[in-house]
Scaffold this motif. Structure first.
Motif, PDB file in Angstrom:
ATOM      1  N   VAL B 305     -28.292  30.386  -3.116  1.00  0.00           N
ATOM      2  CA  VAL B 305     -28.877  30.016  -4.661  1.00  0.00           C
ATOM      3  C   VAL B 305     -29.606  31.314  -5.043  1.00  0.00           C
ATOM      4  CG1 VAL B 305     -28.824  27.485  -4.345  1.00  0.00           C
ATOM      5  CG2 VAL B 305     -30.618  28.678  -3.550  1.00  0.00           C
ATOM      6  N   LEU B 306     -30.418  31.896  -3.987  1.00  0.00           N
ATOM      7  CA  LEU B 306     -31.085  33.177  -4.231  1.00  0.00           C
ATOM      8  C   LEU B 306     -30.122  34.065  -5.128  1.00  0.00           C
ATOM      9  CD1 LEU B 306     -33.848  34.707  -4.254  1.00  0.00           C
ATOM     10  CD2 LEU B 306     -33.032  35.740  -2.258  1.00  0.00           C
ATOM     11  N   GLY B 307     -28.983  34.470  -4.542  1.00  0.00           N
ATOM     12  CA  GLY B 307     -27.962  35.372  -5.045  1.00  0.00           C
ATOM     13  C   GLY B 307     -27.720  34.790  -6.599  1.00  0.00           C
ATOM     14  N   VAL B 308     -27.296  33.685  -6.713  1.00  0.00           N
ATOM     15  CA  VAL B 308     -26.935  33.100  -8.113  1.00  0.00           C
ATOM     16  C   VAL B 308     -27.941  33.391  -9.114  1.00  0.00           C
ATOM     17  CG1 VAL B 308     -25.869  31.206  -9.300  1.00  0.00           C
ATOM     18  CG2 VAL B 308     -25.062  31.823  -6.948  1.00  0.00           C
ATOM     19  N   GLY B 309     -29.078  32.951  -8.535  1.00  0.00           N
ATOM     20  CA  GLY B 309     -30.207  32.915  -9.197  1.00  0.00           C
ATOM     21  C   GLY B 309     -30.628  34.355  -9.756  1.00  0.00           C
ATOM     22  N   ILE B 310     -30.339  35.390  -8.860  1.00  0.00           N
ATOM     23  CA  ILE B 310     -30.822  36.720  -9.423  1.00  0.00           C
ATOM     24  C   ILE B 310     -29.797  37.215 -10.377  1.00  0.00           C
ATOM     25  CG2 ILE B 310     -31.018  39.026  -8.645  1.00  0.00           C
ATOM     26  CD1 ILE B 310     -32.293  37.758  -6.155  1.00  0.00           C
ATOM     27  N   GLY B 311     -28.435  36.910 -10.029  1.00  0.00           N
ATOM     28  CA  GLY B 311     -27.260  37.237 -10.812  1.00  0.00           C
ATOM     29  C   GLY B 311     -26.635  38.657 -10.394  1.00  0.00           C
ATOM     30  N   GLY B 312     -25.846  39.244 -11.231  1.00  0.00           N
ATOM     31  CA  GLY B 312     -25.170  40.468 -11.065  1.00  0.00           C
ATOM     32  C   GLY B 312     -24.738  40.624  -9.824  1.00  0.00           C
ATOM     33  N   LEU B 313     -24.826  41.771  -9.154  1.00  0.00           N
ATOM     34  CA  LEU B 313     -24.346  42.272  -7.855  1.00  0.00           C
ATOM     35  C   LEU B 313     -24.860  41.327  -6.852  1.00  0.00           C
ATOM     36  CD1 LEU B 313     -22.985  44.321  -6.252  1.00  0.00           C
ATOM     37  CD2 LEU B 313     -25.018  45.357  -5.901  1.00  0.00           C
ATOM     38  N   ALA B 314     -26.039  40.525  -6.951  1.00  0.00           N
ATOM     39  CA  ALA B 314     -26.398  39.628  -6.087  1.00  0.00           C
ATOM     40  C   ALA B 314     -25.504  38.338  -6.048  1.00  0.00           C
ATOM     41  CB  ALA B 314     -27.969  39.022  -6.422  1.00  0.00           C
ATOM     42  N   ALA B 315     -25.066  37.929  -7.462  1.00  0.00           N
ATOM     43  CA  ALA B 315     -24.173  36.805  -7.597  1.00  0.00           C
ATOM     44  C   ALA B 315     -23.014  37.186  -6.878  1.00  0.00           C
ATOM     45  CB  ALA B 315     -24.004  36.540  -8.963  1.00  0.00           C
ATOM     46  N   TYR B 316     -22.556  38.245  -6.930  1.00  0.00           N
ATOM     47  CA  TYR B 316     -21.158  38.697  -5.998  1.00  0.00           C
ATOM     48  C   TYR B 316     -21.573  38.490  -4.532  1.00  0.00           C
ATOM     49  CZ  TYR B 316     -17.269  41.393  -4.421  1.00  0.00           C
ATOM     50  OH  TYR B 316     -16.282  41.823  -3.748  1.00  0.00           O
ATOM     51  N   GLY B 317     -22.525  38.985  -4.303  1.00  0.00           N
ATOM     52  CA  GLY B 317     -22.964  38.777  -2.624  1.00  0.00           C
ATOM     53  C   GLY B 317     -23.030  37.396  -2.406  1.00  0.00           C
TER      54      GLY B 317
END
Lengths: 211, 476
Positions: B305-317
């Protein structure tokens, strides 16, 4: 609208009865009566259509008859009649219930209601029933009373759902009721196991798992 | 058509499992159905079909991803189940086999559903189906875990339903009529009433976050994963958690189009960081190898959820993390099950010298530790690194620091447990259960997949991950 509101007020009375009573059989009967009252609501608000008839019959059959019977049979087999030591006493829980009910009215007033819902009690009663159910769940120790709390909570959500009949097609609605039945059935089986293991339905024994 | 087969096939198989009287044939239903299901899912990935009722059932990149993960995972678990159920013959397999198959059907329905009510129905069904499987060992502890799981999930999913109804009201209020088809909600998102949507999203998030096991609403998780058989833990930590994540993200999608992206992001980042920290801290000095994995799962859900929350490359991660974590975590649960069986305990003081006692499981357990803690070159290293870099790119500096520190703490906590379990003096007595090739091969394959995803992401998979992550790209 008046008749509907009267039914909804009865629903709230039943919540308070359950919060203040220690006897299980009357509590189960109260839940059954609440279920039957809820079955009236779709017909009273939206008239007779295939959708409302299915919804009403489903609620009456499940919430009014089948589930209460399942629960009555369970306590008969288990042989308990009363919730003996609630975590919080009956008077404080009732008072808390009253507080939560008024909070529900305040909260519902904060939200922008459609003009046709401003005078109806649907939303506050739904929220108050939901919070009464949560309160029952959290303050009682017997597994069976926790299941009753869950049922009351579900009833609260059902009330809200009646407002949004068009959002929930009949098939989905039927699925939701089916889930409820399966859930109560599984809970019934687990309750039997709790009773066989501890010869009681108290969940305070269920406290071995902790850090 | 294929999509409907994907949901109906396991259900039919579950029905047959209830009717079949032969223990072996019933067990065999699991890998057969699993293989067919996985094949169908792969086919649908390679060659997407036009859905019959796109308003009800359809696959977008995110659901395709979750479906592939679930299918692969289920197949691996089904292979493992063959020798497992034979060993545990005294417990019977009727409920277990029928339960797992029905679970697969419910999960597939939840993944493909494009109507929030239908999705809710499937998630709730998967909850009630999985509860009896936790109670497989029929002892007081698993009974307690089952009860807590049942009540907790039932209430949380009920709250999510209230959230869904609030969202329906938001639409009624904004547009004058309403339905819960995701396509319509996304199309007319701007007309949703703000107050109702925000209140609805609050209930919705609490409900599905509990189901997913995010801190601080994760309390059922260590109990349920700790007391369930490793097989069930593997399915729940992989498939059920992924589905709850998917459900949660549907809410985020709606918030995004309604112009509430910032609020939704803040909530996701908050839940993520709390879960990462609490999960990591609880792993330190945890004496129970399955509870250890449960807390590791809390941490990994937090990273998602942190990754999606941050978005961009983090969402891909996060999308890559979803796949790698599901595979590695399930492998670890299966292997912990092997260790528990060989030592007759899942407490660390009792488990020692696994490398010599049960060499195959012991070595793989060591590898699963490396995979799960994000050691290079495993996939979780890449995915965690991407979330970290993504956080830096978008100036979430404190979040990146907390993530890094927690990963370190979790590594140390897990390392303590693994060193104690694998090294040291093995008991003299021969293990009660020896390694069986089918009890070792499925986790080995899952770990191999995690490793391969760390070394290279094949272009079609990378495209799928990018498409799934793009669903959460907020356009300015």
């Amino acid at each position: 609208m008046n008749l509907v509101n009267n039914v909804l007020i009865l629903v709230v009375f039943i919540n308070f009865f359950m919060l203040s009573s220690s006897r299980l059989v009357p509590c189960i009967r109260a839940v059954s009566l609440q279920g039957a009252l809820l079955a009236l609501l779709p017909l009273l608000t939206h008239g007779f259509t295939a959708h409302t008839v299915v919804l009403s019959c489903g609620a009456l059959a499940l919430k009014g008859i089948i589930i209460p019977r399942l629960l009555l049979r369970t306590i008969e087999q288990v042989g308990i009649r009363r919730e003996l030591e609630p975590i919080i006493g009956y008077v404080p829980t009732t008072a808390l219930g009253a507080l939560l009910t008024s909070a529900s009215f305040l909260f519902a007033n904060q939200l922008p209601l459609l003009p046709e819902h401003v005078d109806s009690l649907f939303i506050p009663v739904s929220l108050s029933t939901l919070s009464s159910g949560l309160l029952l769940l959290m303050t009682r120790k017997k597994a069976i009373t926790q299941v009753l709390g869950y049922l009351v909570l579900e009833n609260g959500i059902y009330i809200f759902g009646i407002l949004l009949l068009e959002a929930m097609p009949t098939l989905v609605e039927a699925g939701v009721l089916l889930d409820l039945l399966v859930g109560i059935f599984v809970m019934g089986i687990v309750m039997h196991q709790i009773h066989r293991t501890y010869s009681d339905l108290g969940t305070e024994q269920l406290s071995a798992l902790k850090e | 058509m294929l999509l409907i087969a994907l949901i109906a096939l396991p259900l039919v198989a579950a029905g047959s499992a209830l009717l079949l009287s032969d223990h072996r044939w019933r067990s065999a239903l699991l890998p057969i159905t699993g293989a067919l299901h996985m094949g169908l899912a792969l086919f649908l990935f390679i060659r997407p079909e036009a859905p019959l009722a796109p308003l009800w059932l359809d696959l977008d990149p995110l659901s395709t991803l979750v479906l592939l993960v679930t299918g692969g995972l289920f197949f691996a678990c089904a292979l493992y189940a063959l020798p497992y159920l034979r060993m545990r013959r005294e417990w019977g397999n009727r409920l277990m086999v029928a339960g797992q198959l029905a679970f697969l059907s419910a999960v597939s329905l939840a993944v493909a559903a494009r109507h929030l009510g239908l999705m809710w129905f499937a998630v709730e069904a998967s909850t009630f189906i999985s509860a009896p499987m936790i109670y497989f060992f029929r002892n007081p502890l698993s009974l307690e875990a089952t009860w807590k799981y049942l009540i907790n999930s039932a209430v949380s999913v009920a709250l999510a339903m209230l959230g869904i109804l609030f969202i329906a009201y938001a639409r009624l209020s904004g547009e004058g009529h309403t339905d819960l088809h995701l396509a319509h909600l996304l199309e007319h998102g701007t007309q949703l009433d703000d107050s109702w949507l925000k209140a609805g999203f609050a209930f919705y998030t609490v409900g599905f976050a509990t189901k997913m096991g995010l801190a601080p609403v994760h309390m059922w998780k260590p109990d349920a994963y700790g007391e369930a058989p490793g097989l069930v833990g593997a399915l729940m930590s992989g498939a059920l958690a992924a589905v709850a994540f998917l459900a949660l993200l549907r809410g985020v999608q709606i918030m995004d189009v309604a112009g509430q992206a910032e609020l939704a992001r803040a909530i996701l980042v908050g839940f993520g960081l709390i879960s990462i920290v609490i999960g990591a801290i609880s792993m330190v000095r945890q004496p129970d190898i399955k509870r250890l994995l449960a807390y590791s799962s809390v941490k990994h859900m937090g990273i998602l959820v942190l990754g999606v929350g941050i978005g961009g490359l983090a969402a891909y991660g996060a999308m890559l993390h979803l796949v790698c974590n599901a595979f590695a975590k399930s492998a670890a649960f299966l292997l912990s099950g092997n260790l528990q069986r060989s030592y007759g305990s899942k407490q660390l003081p009792d488990i020692q010298g696994a490398l010599t006692h049960v060499p195959a499981s012991g070595n793989l357990y060591l590898i699963s530790f490396l995979a799960l803690t994000g050691t290079p070159p495993f996939g979780l290293f890449i995915s965690e690194l991407l979330v970290f870099i993504g956080a830096l790119q978008r100036h979430y500096i404190p979040a990146a620091v907390i993530l890094l520190l927690s990963l370190g703490v979790a590594f140390v906590g897990f390392l303590q447990a693994v060193t104690r379990a694998t090294t040291g003096q093995a008991p003299d007595a021969r293990p009660a259960f020896r390694d069986h090739w089918l009890l070792v091969l499925p986790p080995a394959l899952l770990l191999l997949l995690t490793l391969l995803l760390g070394i290279t992401t094949p272009p079609p998979i990378a495209a799928l991950l990018a498409d799934a992550a793009a669903l959460f790209e907020v356009l300015p």
